[in-house]
Design a protein around this motif. Structure first.
Motif, short mmCIF file in Angstrom:
data_model
loop_
_atom_site.label_atom_id
_atom_site.label_comp_id
_atom_site.label_asym_id
_atom_site.label_seq_id
_atom_site.Cartn_x
_atom_site.Cartn_y
_atom_site.Cartn_z
N GLY A 68 0.82 -1.20 0.00
CA GLY A 68 0.00 0.00 0.00
C GLY A 68 0.86 1.25 0.00
N PRO A 69 0.23 2.42 -0.12
CA PRO A 69 0.98 3.67 -0.23
C PRO A 69 1.54 4.21 1.09
CG PRO A 69 -1.37 4.08 -0.35
CD PRO A 69 -1.20 2.59 -0.34
N GLU A 70 1.07 3.70 2.22
CA GLU A 70 1.50 4.25 3.51
C GLU A 70 2.02 3.16 4.45
OE1 GLU A 70 -1.14 7.66 4.92
OE2 GLU A 70 -2.54 6.48 3.69
N MET A 71 2.92 2.33 3.95
CA MET A 71 3.40 1.21 4.74
C MET A 71 4.30 1.64 5.90
SD MET A 71 1.88 -1.49 3.67
CE MET A 71 0.52 -0.30 3.67
N GLY A 72 4.86 2.81 5.81
CA GLY A 72 5.69 3.31 6.91
C GLY A 72 4.89 3.42 8.20
N VAL A 73 3.61 3.75 8.07
CA VAL A 73 2.74 3.84 9.25
C VAL A 73 2.60 2.48 9.91
CG1 VAL A 73 0.40 4.36 10.03
CG2 VAL A 73 1.47 5.79 8.28
N LEU A 74 2.50 1.43 9.09
CA LEU A 74 2.33 0.08 9.63
C LEU A 74 3.62 -0.48 10.21
CD1 LEU A 74 -0.01 -1.66 7.02
CD2 LEU A 74 -0.60 -0.48 9.14
N ILE A 75 4.75 -0.05 9.67
CA ILE A 75 6.03 -0.53 10.20
C ILE A 75 6.31 0.08 11.57
CG2 ILE A 75 8.53 -0.53 9.86
CD1 ILE A 75 7.98 -0.64 6.84
N LYS A 83 8.19 2.70 14.43
CA LYS A 83 9.58 2.85 14.86
C LYS A 83 10.20 1.49 15.15
CE LYS A 83 12.52 5.29 18.19
NZ LYS A 83 12.52 6.18 19.37
N ARG A 84 11.28 1.16 14.43
CA ARG A 84 11.97 -0.13 14.57
C ARG A 84 11.03 -1.31 14.40
NH1 ARG A 84 14.59 1.62 19.87
NH2 ARG A 84 16.25 3.08 19.31
N GLY A 85 9.99 -1.15 13.63
CA GLY A 85 9.08 -2.25 13.32
C GLY A 85 8.12 -2.61 14.44
N LYS A 86 7.99 -1.74 15.47
CA LYS A 86 7.16 -2.10 16.62
C LYS A 86 5.68 -2.20 16.26
CE LYS A 86 10.20 -0.50 20.32
NZ LYS A 86 10.34 0.39 21.50
N THR A 87 5.20 -1.32 15.38
CA THR A 87 3.80 -1.40 14.97
C THR A 87 3.54 -2.68 14.19
OG1 THR A 87 3.68 1.03 14.85
CG2 THR A 87 1.93 -0.22 13.74
N LEU A 88 4.45 -3.01 13.29
CA LEU A 88 4.32 -4.24 12.51
C LEU A 88 4.35 -5.46 13.42
CD1 LEU A 88 4.09 -5.07 9.51
CD2 LEU A 88 6.56 -5.42 9.51
N ASP A 89 5.21 -5.45 14.43
CA ASP A 89 5.27 -6.55 15.39
C ASP A 89 3.95 -6.69 16.16
OD1 ASP A 89 7.85 -7.21 14.70
OD2 ASP A 89 8.78 -6.09 16.33
#
Length: 207
Positions: free
Chosen positions: A97-104, A106-112
């Protein structure tokens, strides 16, 4: 999938009708009897059986539905690519998607965090443990390479200064990467200290 109502002379006939219309086998059917039906007296005042039924949700269905609802609430446009291996109980989910940084985050914590929630959803009512991995823009691989490089650089520093170095707080997966990267190093050792979520790796000279 929403429940649909099916009507027939008997409950068994209604179930059969549901299986035919839904195009599934009996082990895939989830149903509830709304009216058992009755033949009445000499056919007078007879009532048909009524059930509501739907196809049982698969693990993929449950996880996809959960993620779609989450991203809709976040007002994000996300394409979900999912592969589930029934034999190994491994589910790989790739988000685009166009805003994957939001899902990642800081240091992948949101993605985790999203991965942890999806894992809980996948394992609810599951007889065997399902491993869920969620990634986007190849972040997991890039993060692993970054941590491996960090481990080697810090190990070099420890050898040069002969002083141990404590790294930043990391989750269990990232700590394992540090340990794995340096496990065959002849001169340094690694160990973890602290309590979650502040647990971290220490790299020190071997005694």
């Amino acid at each position: 999938m929403e429940f649909r109502q099916f009507t027939a002379k008997t409950v068994d006939d209604a179930i059969t009708e549901a299986l035919i219309q839904l195009g599934i086998s009996s082990d895939q059917l989830e149903y509830e009897i709304l009216e058992k039906g009755s033949t009445g007296f000499l056919g007078i005042n007879s009532k048909k059986a009524v059930i509501q039924a739907r196809k049982k949700g698969t693990i993929e269905d449950k996880v996809r539905s959960f993620l779609e609802e989450m991203f809709e609430a976040m007002h994000l446009q996300v394409t979900i690519d999912m592969v589930y291996d029934e034999d190994s109980k491994n589910m790989d989910v790739d988000l685009k998607g166009p805003e994957m940084g939001v899902l990642i985050g800081k240091r992948g914590k949101t993605l985790d965090a999203i991965q942890d929630l999806a894992r809980i959803v996948a394992n609810k009512d599951s007889e065997e443990y399902v491993r869920v991995k969620i990634d986007t823009e190849n972040y997991r691989k890039r993060r692993r390479e970054t941590i491996e490089g960090l481990a080697r650089n810090i190990a070099y520093k420890v050898k040069r200064t002969k002083k141990p170095v404590s790294l930043e707080n990391m989750n269990a997966y990232e700590r394992r990467i540090i340990h794995s990267t340096l496990q065959n190093d002849r001169y340094v050792t690694t160990y973890s200290e602290g309590e979650e979520p502040y647990r971290h790796v220490v790299i020190a000279l071997k005694k």
